[in-house]
Every structure is written in C-alpha cells, then in structure tokens.
Scaffold this motif. Structure first.
Motif, mmCIF file in Angstrom:
data_model
loop_
_atom_site.group_PDB
_atom_site.id
_atom_site.type_symbol
_atom_site.label_atom_id
_atom_site.label_comp_id
_atom_site.label_asym_id
_atom_site.label_seq_id
_atom_site.Cartn_x
_atom_site.Cartn_y
_atom_site.Cartn_z
ATOM 1 N N GLY A 23 13.701 -23.972 -56.431
ATOM 2 C CA GLY A 23 13.878 -24.090 -57.938
ATOM 3 C C GLY A 23 13.063 -22.881 -58.494
ATOM 4 O O GLY A 23 12.180 -22.187 -57.659
ATOM 5 N N GLY A 24 12.696 -22.836 -59.798
ATOM 6 C CA GLY A 24 11.966 -21.673 -60.404
ATOM 7 C C GLY A 24 12.443 -20.410 -60.646
ATOM 8 O O GLY A 24 12.094 -19.739 -61.005
ATOM 9 N N VAL A 25 13.648 -20.286 -59.835
ATOM 10 C CA VAL A 25 14.082 -18.690 -59.937
ATOM 11 C C VAL A 25 15.930 -19.204 -60.360
ATOM 12 O O VAL A 25 16.407 -20.149 -60.425
ATOM 13 N N GLY A 26 16.420 -18.096 -60.820
ATOM 14 C CA GLY A 26 17.683 -18.239 -61.178
ATOM 15 C C GLY A 26 18.730 -18.749 -59.957
ATOM 16 O O GLY A 26 18.410 -18.266 -58.945
ATOM 17 N N MET A 27 19.806 -19.195 -60.273
ATOM 18 C CA MET A 27 20.723 -19.892 -59.348
ATOM 19 C C MET A 27 21.580 -18.814 -59.033
ATOM 20 O O MET A 27 22.283 -18.770 -57.884
ATOM 21 N N GLN A 28 22.111 -17.826 -59.825
ATOM 22 C CA GLN A 28 23.359 -16.945 -59.608
ATOM 23 C C GLN A 28 23.050 -16.093 -58.334
ATOM 24 O O GLN A 28 24.021 -15.980 -57.575
ATOM 25 N N PRO A 29 21.741 -15.544 -58.231
ATOM 26 C CA PRO A 29 21.627 -14.878 -56.811
ATOM 27 C C PRO A 29 22.001 -15.721 -55.616
ATOM 28 O O PRO A 29 22.557 -15.188 -54.488
ATOM 29 N N ASP A 58 28.475 -26.003 -49.908
ATOM 30 C CA ASP A 58 29.128 -26.995 -49.006
ATOM 31 C C ASP A 58 28.623 -26.925 -47.863
ATOM 32 O O ASP A 58 28.353 -25.907 -46.965
ATOM 33 N N ILE A 59 27.930 -28.302 -47.651
ATOM 34 C CA ILE A 59 26.913 -28.317 -46.430
ATOM 35 C C ILE A 59 27.895 -29.449 -45.337
ATOM 36 O O ILE A 59 27.256 -30.033 -44.602
ATOM 37 N N SER A 60 29.385 -29.335 -45.739
ATOM 38 C CA SER A 60 29.960 -30.556 -44.775
ATOM 39 C C SER A 60 30.191 -29.998 -43.309
ATOM 40 O O SER A 60 30.658 -30.781 -42.636
ATOM 41 N N ARG A 61 29.801 -28.873 -42.933
ATOM 42 C CA ARG A 61 29.882 -28.316 -41.442
ATOM 43 C C ARG A 61 28.577 -28.092 -40.843
ATOM 44 O O ARG A 61 28.494 -27.193 -40.128
ATOM 45 N N ASP A 64 21.234 -29.422 -56.703
ATOM 46 C CA ASP A 64 21.664 -28.866 -58.088
ATOM 47 C C ASP A 64 22.839 -27.995 -57.589
ATOM 48 O O ASP A 64 24.132 -28.216 -58.315
ATOM 49 N N HIS A 65 22.765 -27.105 -56.536
ATOM 50 C CA HIS A 65 24.063 -26.382 -55.933
ATOM 51 C C HIS A 65 25.098 -27.553 -55.640
ATOM 52 O O HIS A 65 26.269 -27.035 -55.640
ATOM 53 N N HIS A 66 24.946 -28.536 -54.878
ATOM 54 C CA HIS A 66 25.976 -29.330 -54.571
ATOM 55 C C HIS A 66 26.601 -29.835 -55.692
ATOM 56 O O HIS A 66 27.911 -30.194 -55.609
ATOM 57 N N THR A 105 14.825 -26.421 -50.648
ATOM 58 C CA THR A 105 13.913 -27.757 -51.037
ATOM 59 C C THR A 105 14.845 -28.804 -51.682
ATOM 60 O O THR A 105 16.116 -28.098 -52.231
ATOM 61 N N PRO A 106 14.711 -29.838 -51.785
ATOM 62 C CA PRO A 106 15.784 -31.056 -52.052
ATOM 63 C C PRO A 106 16.385 -30.752 -53.272
ATOM 64 O O PRO A 106 17.546 -30.868 -53.538
ATOM 65 N N GLY A 107 15.471 -30.569 -54.482
ATOM 66 C CA GLY A 107 16.090 -30.458 -55.741
ATOM 67 C C GLY A 107 17.095 -29.510 -56.001
ATOM 68 O O GLY A 107 18.383 -29.638 -56.463
ATOM 69 N N ARG A 108 16.944 -28.298 -55.539
ATOM 70 C CA ARG A 108 17.696 -27.046 -55.718
ATOM 71 C C ARG A 108 18.998 -27.260 -54.777
ATOM 72 O O ARG A 108 20.089 -26.979 -55.457
ATOM 73 N N LEU A 109 18.737 -27.560 -53.736
ATOM 74 C CA LEU A 109 19.853 -27.793 -52.987
ATOM 75 C C LEU A 109 20.833 -28.916 -53.638
ATOM 76 O O LEU A 109 22.255 -28.715 -53.613
#
Length: 448
Positions: A113-119, A148-151, A140-142, A134-138
C-alpha cells in the motif's frame, strides 16, 4: 558445507557466486534442503541469520524445475506468494528474489500500500511467477478482482511474529481462505509463541521444524552498553556521542512517530544529517531515507519498531535505543541489526529512570547484565523519580518501584494502560492478565 553441496540449480549457484557468498548460514543449511523436498516448514530464526535466502533459493529451485502452465497469451500465473508485515521488508525480499533469480527465467513483483494500484495491476496482467506482498494491499487486489492466487504452489509467511504484533491475524486468515489447500507452506518467525504455534497448526501440514538460534538470544559479536541519563538530556547526549565518536550509519529507535520526528529535527539542527521512517511517511520518503542510509549519505536513520522491520544492512556499526522498548523481545530484534556476518557491532541504550524496569526485564530475557557507563557531563540526577511514560493512548510504567521490581509492584502491572478495554478487544496479543512484562500492550499503541 558449500551451496553446491545443497544441490541448488546451476543458475542459482552462479547468482550466489555473483554476490560473493560461498558458505550457507545455519538456517540456510537446514531450510534449503527441507524446502527443496517439498514439505511444509516451521522455521525459527532471528533477524540477520540469512533466513530470506533460506526460502528464496529453494523456492526458485523448485519453480525452475517445474515450468508453469501458461495461458494462451504466454503469461504465467502467480505460483509463489511471500507475505510480509511491512513495505520495507516486502521490497527487500523481492530484491532478494531478483538478485538470486537473475539467471533464472522467472518474473517477480512487489505489492504494498501507499502507492497507486494501477502500476501493480499492469504488472499482474503481464504475468508474474513470484509475488511478494503485504496483507492489506493483497486483499485489496483480490477483492477488486485484479489478482488471482488460485494457482499458488508455494506460500511463505515471513516474520509471522511481527504479523501478529501488528494485528494482521484477521488478514492472514482471509489470505489462507483464498489460497489453494494443496500447496507447500513455509512459516518463518523469530519466536515460537503460543499464537505462532496456533497459526502453524492452521497453516502447516506435518511440517519439519527447525530453530537455529536459541530463542531471544543476542549476537555475541554485539557490544552492548547502557548510558544512564536524565530523560530531558537524551537528545543532547545522543548528539554528543555521534559527534565526539564520529559515528556514521547510526540506526536510532524511538517508541512513537512524533518522537522520531522531534529527534530528527533536533539532530538536523545540530548539523547531523538525519531522517525518520514511520507509518506517517510516504513510501517514497521511506524508500529514499533507507537508500540514502545504506549508501552512507545519511548519518542517522531514526525509526519506530514497526517501520524498521526488514532493514537489512551489512556492516551496520551502531544501533541506539534512544527509548527502550516496553516489550523485551523487541530489544533483541533491534540490536540484531548490527554485528552481522562476523562484523563487530555496538548497541547503545540511553536509559532514564523511567525505563529501569524495562531494562531489568531485558537483562532477565537475555540472561546477562549490560555494562553501564556514565558519560562525563551527563550523569543523571540521583534524586530523579520515575514518571509514567505516555505513548498515545497508553500509559507505561517502566520505573522500578518498591516491592515490584520491573513489573510494576502494586497497582497496575507494568505495560498496561489505565482504563484499558478487555483483552479481547485489543488485538491478537492483548495479554490481558499483565502477568508478563508488557502484558496488555502487544495488540495496540505501536507506531507503524
């Protein structure tokens, strides 16, 4: 034993040689073969033992040995996930992945976190083999459907003890619910508390357990010293020590963010180059401060415990406890950043009467007395009386009082806050009984 004897793939051995290493550390000797076998692992290792390479190298080896099944556009799914508590640690772990994997055809990225998500989204779309997050940003993306972390084939929980201290237990449980059940899981922690054991029971399947250093041991190469001083002369004494002894690359610990800022301003006024890192600083500012400090362009880095987690600097000569931690184990984490790789290091603690109880508990933990030396001109007032220490919403009682030693004697246990809420409402390590030093403190009030 050499790295060659561990059976690592040739591209990894070349990368290890490129950075000048030839002999694995104790944690690497045990962890690398264990991870290469494919089973789960519970590893106890202090900061500075080489644990990052202990899981990065065998992870790279295993991923290289079984190439990914790519999609129709040739993109790789995320195959390995490394979860870390702080941005700085995430960045450093991902840097290790790139350094050791530079001759391997694997891609990696860091996500925090603390930086933009788009890049980050753009990188994910191109395909990534190894994700450090880090857990929070991970999460957020999910939740936004951009990850996708299913694999996932390999999952690493790094610095799990600090994850719990920072209140990430609920985020960790959410991550465990979305990663595949059939994967290799590795948990690394500096200590094996009851909470860590409970987490390991939830995450790991018949793990191999290794612990390479005695719990909460301090590195013998570190020279430890206490300078007794009055609370209102600590800044002056620190500046005196830095100037009179010509110190450079000094890592200084404060309890709180505002205290780190005030100390930094004072040092700069004294013509000592200093910057602070803590949770209120932008990621850009934190990254620049750390980079300047590593290069030697910055004389002093002032940090809170949480922000400093993951700082890994070879040959760091000086660590100063401007304020003692109220959790004794944190003292070990702090001073473990010096005296690495056989180098001599120095850990100095500036201790006022308010903190004598903290120091007694630290000495009990490390099973040794720390030498005291009064700096001429800075002798503390022998009649000074200990005062409670205010840390945001908490009140810490770290002074020695009659009948109670370092634990506070009569009245509130040391390390509890007055009018505190029940332990269940104070985060994962509430420790509501106050039976140990710092009880009731570990779930909140920390600077991030």
């Amino acid at each position: 034993m050499s790295f060659q004897e561990l059976g690592l793939a040739e591209p990894l051995l070349k990368a290890i040689s490129d950075v000048g290493y030839d002999t694995p550390t104790p944690i690497q000797k045990q962890a690398i073969p264990a991870v290469m076998l494919g089973g789960d692992l519970l590893a106890g290792a202090q900061t500075g033992t080489g644990k990052t390479a202990g899981f990065v190298l065998p992870m790279l080896h295993r991923l290289m040995a079984a190439p990914a099944v790519r999609d129709t556009k040739g993109r790789s799914p995320v195959r390995a996930l490394i979860l870390t508590p702080t941005r700085e640690l995430a960045a450093q772990v991902e840097e290790s992945v790139r350094v050791y994997g530079k001759h391997a055809k694997l891609t990696s990225m860091v996500m925090f976190g603390g930086v933009g998500m788009q890049p980050q989204i753009d990188k994910l779309r191109r395909g990534v083999d190894i994700l450090v997050a880090t857990p929070g940003r991970l999460l957020d993306h999910h939740q936004q459907g951009t990850l996708d972390i299913s694999r996932i084939e390999i999952f690493v929980l790094d610095e799990a003890d600090r994850m719990l201290d920072m209140g990430f237990i609920h985020d960790i449980k959410k991550v465990l619910a979305i990663v595949p059940k059939n994967k290799q899981s590795l948990l690394f922690s500096a200590t094996f508390s009851d909470e860590i054991k409970a987490l390991a029971d939830r995450l790991l399947n018949k793990p191999q357990v290794i612990e390479v250093e005695r719990r909460n041991s301090t590195v013998e190469a570190i020279s430890q010293k206490i300078h007794p001083v009055d609370r209102d002369r600590k800044k002056e004494l620190l500046a005196h020590l830095i100037k009179s002894q010509d110190w450079h690359q000094v890592l200084v610990f404060c309890r709180m963010k505002h205290g780190a800022n005030r100390l930094t301003d004072f040092l700069n006024d004294q013509k000592i180059t200093a910057m602070a890192i803590h949770g209120n600083k932008s990621q850009t500012a934190r990254t620049k401060a750390l980079a300047d400090f590593k290069k030697g362009d910055l004389q002093v880095l002032v940090a809170t415990d949480i922000a400093a987690r993951g700082i890994d600097i070879d040959q760091l000569p000086h660590v100063v406890n401007f304020e003692l931690p109220n959790v004794p184990e944190d003292y070990v984490h702090r001073i473990g950043r010096t005296g690495r790789a056989g180098a001599q290091g120095e850990a100095i603690s500036l201790v006022c009467v308010d903190e004598e109880g903290f120091m007694r508990e630290i000495e009990k933990l490390i099973k040794r007395s720390v030498a005291r030396e009064v700096v001429p001109g800075f002798a503390p007032d022998p009649k000074a009386v200990a005062q409670p220490i205010q840390t945001g919403r908490q009140t810490l009682n770290g002074g020695l009082r009659s009948g109670g030693g370092g634990r506070g004697g009569a009245g509130a246990p040391a390390g509890t806050r007055r009018g505190a809420a029940p332990a269940a409402s104070r985060g994962p390590r509430g420790g509501g009984s106050g039976g140990g030093f710092g009880g009731g403190n570990r779930g909140g009030g920390r600077s991030r």
